[in-house]
Scaffold this motif. Structure first.
Motif, PDB file in Angstrom:
ATOM      1  N   ILE A  10      -9.114   7.326   1.714  1.00  0.00           N
ATOM      2  CA  ILE A  10      -7.791   7.884   1.420  1.00  0.00           C
ATOM      3  C   ILE A  10      -7.608   7.869  -0.093  1.00  0.00           C
ATOM      4  N   ILE A  71      -8.747   2.723   0.699  1.00  0.00           N
ATOM      5  CA  ILE A  71      -7.603   3.376   0.060  1.00  0.00           C
ATOM      6  C   ILE A  71      -7.753   3.214  -1.439  1.00  0.00           C
ATOM      7  N   ASP A  83       0.561  12.364   0.336  1.00  0.00           N
ATOM      8  CA  ASP A  83      -0.467  11.488   0.890  1.00  0.00           C
ATOM      9  C   ASP A  83       0.116  10.423   1.816  1.00  0.00           C
ATOM     10  N   ASP A  86      -1.381  10.175   5.643  1.00  0.00           N
ATOM     11  CA  ASP A  86      -2.682   9.489   5.759  1.00  0.00           C
ATOM     12  C   ASP A  86      -2.470   7.980   5.713  1.00  0.00           C
ATOM     13  N   GLN A  87      -1.718   7.562   4.697  1.00  0.00           N
ATOM     14  CA  GLN A  87      -1.490   6.129   4.503  1.00  0.00           C
ATOM     15  C   GLN A  87      -0.765   5.521   5.690  1.00  0.00           C
ATOM     16  N   LEU A  91      -2.357   2.607   7.865  1.00  0.00           N
ATOM     17  CA  LEU A  91      -1.757   1.271   7.873  1.00  0.00           C
ATOM     18  C   LEU A  91      -1.279   0.899   9.272  1.00  0.00           C
ATOM     19  N   LEU A 120       1.363  -2.128   2.608  1.00  0.00           N
ATOM     20  CA  LEU A 120       0.318  -2.239   1.579  1.00  0.00           C
ATOM     21  C   LEU A 120       0.448  -3.564   0.838  1.00  0.00           C
TER      22      LEU A 120
END
Length: 162
Positions: A10, A71, A83, A86-87, A91, A120
């Motif tokens: 990512i 990532i 983005d 995706d994250q 996660l 994160l």
């Protein structure tokens, strides 16, 4: 284990000047080191997801078929809405379903992690990040550098071709 890829990557996908290095890193340096020199198989958006595929479901399927999520943390990724999907999926898979390990590569100094999503920050608190300290060089890095050794430490064991 039914997985096809060792890692799904990512990274920020818009084309600002600092993204040029990140893109070079994702499309040239990472495959050279991790695939060619270390025998891993990466899934990289834009290379392994094809035009015409439903992006959202393709991303989700590829992540589910990956043993790790890598990532690339950059200011741009943190501030990007583009983005976030995706994250978010990555996660969710890592934290809620607890089935994928995340490897965080800090590609530029992030400073305080306050702007990051809570998930994160949680991962950073648990395992930290691997910081890209080497100068942004045009020649490929050695797979034996401290950076790549740390990345490989977090990667799954490779199946060496017999």
């Amino acid at each position: 284990d039914g997985k096809i890829y060792d890692a799904y990557v990512i990274y920020p996908k818009n084309h600002s000047s600092e993204a040029n290095f990140v893109e070079y890193f994702v499309y040239q340096i990472m495959p050279d080191i991790l695939e060619n020199k270390c025998g891993y198989k990466l899934c990289i958006y834009g290379r392994d997801i094809y035009p015409g595929e439903d992006t959202a479901s393709a991303v989700e399927k590829r992540m589910q078929k990956s043993r790790r999520l890598i990532i690339l943390l950059t200011q741009q990724l943190i501030n990007s809405k583009e983005d976030a999907y995706d994250q978010h999926i990555a996660l969710y898979n890592a934290l809620i379903q607890n089935d994928t390990k995340v490897i965080l590569l800090e590609m530029e100094t992030i400073g305080t992690y306050e702007k990051l999503q809570e998930s994160l920050r949680f991962i950073i608190k648990q395992q930290g990040t691997i910081k890209w300290k080497e100068e942004h060089t045009v020649h490929p890095q050695s797979p034996n550098s401290k950076f790549w050794k740390q990345v490989r430490y977090h990667m799954p064991l490779t199946r060496r071709p017999s």
